[in-house]
Motif scaffolding. Sequence first.
Motif, PDB file in Angstrom:
ATOM      1  N   UNK A 180       6.713  23.953  24.581  1.00  0.00           N
ATOM      2  CA  UNK A 180       5.699  23.543  23.595  1.00  0.00           C
ATOM      3  C   UNK A 180       6.105  23.996  22.218  1.00  0.00           C
ATOM      4  N   UNK A 181       6.622  25.184  22.145  1.00  0.00           N
ATOM      5  CA  UNK A 181       7.029  25.709  20.837  1.00  0.00           C
ATOM      6  C   UNK A 181       8.166  24.859  20.272  1.00  0.00           C
ATOM      7  N   UNK A 182       9.091  24.515  21.169  1.00  0.00           N
ATOM      8  CA  UNK A 182      10.220  23.680  20.745  1.00  0.00           C
ATOM      9  C   UNK A 182       9.717  22.356  20.173  1.00  0.00           C
ATOM     10  N   UNK A 183       8.736  21.758  20.896  1.00  0.00           N
ATOM     11  CA  UNK A 183       8.192  20.468  20.443  1.00  0.00           C
ATOM     12  C   UNK A 183       7.519  20.617  19.086  1.00  0.00           C
ATOM     13  N   UNK A 184       6.729  21.698  18.944  1.00  0.00           N
ATOM     14  CA  UNK A 184       6.008  21.822  17.665  1.00  0.00           C
ATOM     15  C   UNK A 184       6.978  22.157  16.531  1.00  0.00           C
ATOM     16  N   UNK A 185       8.042  22.923  16.854  1.00  0.00           N
ATOM     17  CA  UNK A 185       9.072  23.190  15.826  1.00  0.00           C
ATOM     18  C   UNK A 185       9.727  21.889  15.402  1.00  0.00           C
ATOM     19  N   UNK A 186      10.011  21.040  16.392  1.00  0.00           N
ATOM     20  CA  UNK A 186      10.677  19.767  16.117  1.00  0.00           C
ATOM     21  C   UNK A 186       9.781  18.887  15.235  1.00  0.00           C
ATOM     22  N   UNK A 187       8.473  18.844  15.604  1.00  0.00           N
ATOM     23  CA  UNK A 187       7.542  18.028  14.805  1.00  0.00           C
ATOM     24  C   UNK A 187       7.474  18.521  13.369  1.00  0.00           C
ATOM     25  N   UNK A 188       7.442  19.856  13.233  1.00  0.00           N
ATOM     26  CA  UNK A 188       7.328  20.385  11.862  1.00  0.00           C
ATOM     27  C   UNK A 188       8.612  20.108  11.080  1.00  0.00           C
ATOM     28  N   UNK A 189       9.764  20.162  11.742  1.00  0.00           N
ATOM     29  CA  UNK A 189      11.031  19.839  11.051  1.00  0.00           C
ATOM     30  C   UNK A 189      11.017  18.367  10.643  1.00  0.00           C
ATOM     31  N   UNK A 190      10.513  17.503  11.571  1.00  0.00           N
ATOM     32  CA  UNK A 190      10.502  16.054  11.260  1.00  0.00           C
ATOM     33  C   UNK A 190       9.569  15.775  10.076  1.00  0.00           C
ATOM     34  N   UNK A 191       8.448  16.500  10.036  1.00  0.00           N
ATOM     35  CA  UNK A 191       7.513  16.323   8.922  1.00  0.00           C
ATOM     36  C   UNK A 191       8.175  16.751   7.612  1.00  0.00           C
ATOM     37  N   UNK A 192       8.846  17.898   7.669  1.00  0.00           N
ATOM     38  CA  UNK A 192       9.536  18.394   6.466  1.00  0.00           C
ATOM     39  C   UNK A 192      10.621  17.404   6.052  1.00  0.00           C
ATOM     40  N   UNK A 193      11.288  16.838   7.039  1.00  0.00           N
ATOM     41  CA  UNK A 193      12.374  15.892   6.751  1.00  0.00           C
ATOM     42  C   UNK A 193      11.829  14.662   6.039  1.00  0.00           C
ATOM     43  N   UNK A 194      10.689  14.155   6.551  1.00  0.00           N
ATOM     44  CA  UNK A 194      10.098  12.964   5.917  1.00  0.00           C
ATOM     45  C   UNK A 194       9.717  13.261   4.463  1.00  0.00           C
ATOM     46  N   UNK A 195       9.086  14.439   4.251  1.00  0.00           N
ATOM     47  CA  UNK A 195       8.697  14.816   2.880  1.00  0.00           C
ATOM     48  C   UNK A 195       9.934  14.917   1.988  1.00  0.00           C
ATOM     49  N   UNK A 196      10.985  15.554   2.529  1.00  0.00           N
ATOM     50  CA  UNK A 196      12.209  15.731   1.719  1.00  0.00           C
ATOM     51  C   UNK A 196      12.837  14.378   1.408  1.00  0.00           C
ATOM     52  N   UNK A 197      12.788  13.446   2.402  1.00  0.00           N
ATOM     53  CA  UNK A 197      13.373  12.110   2.155  1.00  0.00           C
ATOM     54  C   UNK A 197      12.586  11.357   1.079  1.00  0.00           C
ATOM     55  N   UNK A 198      11.248  11.517   1.114  1.00  0.00           N
ATOM     56  CA  UNK A 198      10.405  10.897   0.070  1.00  0.00           C
ATOM     57  C   UNK A 198      10.799  11.450  -1.301  1.00  0.00           C
ATOM     58  N   UNK A 199      10.937  12.788  -1.351  1.00  0.00           N
ATOM     59  CA  UNK A 199      11.278  13.424  -2.628  1.00  0.00           C
ATOM     60  C   UNK A 199      12.622  12.903  -3.136  1.00  0.00           C
ATOM     61  N   UNK A 200      13.590  12.759  -2.216  1.00  0.00           N
ATOM     62  CA  UNK A 200      14.909  12.242  -2.613  1.00  0.00           C
ATOM     63  C   UNK A 200      14.751  10.852  -3.228  1.00  0.00           C
ATOM     64  N   UNK A 201      13.946  10.002  -2.562  1.00  0.00           N
ATOM     65  CA  UNK A 201      13.723   8.640  -3.080  1.00  0.00           C
ATOM     66  C   UNK A 201      13.079   8.662  -4.456  1.00  0.00           C
ATOM     67  N   UNK A 202      12.034   9.528  -4.590  1.00  0.00           N
ATOM     68  CA  UNK A 202      11.341   9.667  -5.883  1.00  0.00           C
ATOM     69  C   UNK A 202      12.325  10.038  -6.983  1.00  0.00           C
ATOM     70  N   UNK A 203      13.145  11.038  -6.670  1.00  0.00           N
ATOM     71  CA  UNK A 203      14.115  11.522  -7.678  1.00  0.00           C
ATOM     72  C   UNK A 203      15.082  10.406  -8.037  1.00  0.00           C
ATOM     73  N   UNK A 204      15.522   9.647  -7.004  1.00  0.00           N
ATOM     74  CA  UNK A 204      16.475   8.557  -7.270  1.00  0.00           C
ATOM     75  C   UNK A 204      15.831   7.526  -8.194  1.00  0.00           C
TER      76      UNK A 204
END
Length: 452
Positions: free
Chosen positions: A291-315
């Motif tokens: 369960x911890x692994x799954x929730x860690x993965x979800x939180x990483x994926x959420x962070x990844x999506x936010x970071x990808x949005x930020x990259x697009x914004x900056x571009x």
Amino acid sequence: MLAVVFICLCVCLVDALRGVASDMERQFEGRDFLCEREGKTVRIEAVNDDFCDCPLYGEDEPGTSACAMGSFYCENKGFMPKNLPSSNVDDGLCDCCDGSDESPGLCVNTCKLEALEVQREWMNAIQVLKKGIQAKAGLMEESTDRMANHEKEVEALKVQLKKHEDEVEKLKSKETELSELKRLGEEARNLVQGEEIQEGEEKEEEEPDESFPYPEEYRFDNEEDKGDEDFPYPEEYKFDAEEGDEPIPFPEEHKVDSAEEETSGFIHKTIEGVFEWFKSSNDENDAISMDKLKSDLESIQKKLRTAEFTVNDKKNEIEKKMKYGTIDFGAHNEFESLFGLCFEIQKQSYTFEMCPFGKSYQKDGKNSIHLGTFQKWGDQPYKEMLFEHGQKCWNGPQRTTKVQLKCGTSNKITHVDEPSICSYEMVFESPSACDEVDLELLEAKVAKMFLH
Ligand code: MAN
């Protein structure tokens, strides 16, 4: 007799000079007159005799309507001089404010009145120009700062972009790692469950198996048993490695296939490895670890999506900034302050919007029709903006907007029209369009009129 000749000469000369500017009078002083442009000489008496001797340009008839191509000069003392086509002479209409184009007594001199009116207009225009130029100076100072910062901002944005891109890369590899661990964990769990079920089934099946050749207590199902000193099998299978002795072969049907043993060992090792990791990361139990692994993965994926949005914004931000750097904002960047702004005007049921250096639109509540994107300045530099490639007109061309720029004390669209279908025109007032040269010219015009 002499006196009569003198009077006649004077009257003739006055007539001869009707419609001639004072600085041109010298041309009419000799016995002959040269139609300069046509290259023809006529006798002085032929000037203004109501007969056209020089028809190409009508130079011999400046004060009559005899030549179709002629031109009449009104002095308009107190106001502005004016040139008329000679067809306006003696047509019964007062075209010159001093009435000189008609017979004496026909027209009232309106020059002073007209001068007052125009002076009032020009004085107002001078006031607007002065205020506008002052406002423009303030705006241009801000523009200078903005433009100086622009390069720095682009560089800073590029550094930020690199940081966010690195972050995305890190998050991606973390995500891959965790996804792989999750997959292994799930596989491991499936394998364990599968083996347990299989083992359970086998046990159930094996228990009644009478064919198993060894007594139950000899069964080898534990790694630890391997090192057992008391070899549990019947003596004849025991192999004491004394030199020269041949081992007694283990009965073929009870041998464990070595390849199967290897695979099974590997799977067990992987499973053990994964579960070891679970245990080291969580000392509760495997389920909690998973369960911890799954929730860690979800939180990483959420962070990844936010970071990808930020990259697009900056571009996007960088792209916008780079575009800004390529725009012609005027000879002294006096139009920079209009970048990024939009203005509206209401006409009938439509709201027209125009964003200098951007797009223009025609809106009517629910619809918004694109009237063109800024492409270039018009033929008169910095006096006209051309917006092209708008929405296609039904059965016609793509819409375009021509924006005429005028000096004003504030930014506003003062006029909009559609002179031909899908071709729009606007007048936009702005301090940015207030030109010091225009002010000088206007002041000179006013001074000249007062002196005239
Ligand atoms: C819309 C508007 C008008 C335009 C017609 C052309 O109604 O954009 O301004 O003249 O389309 O069909």
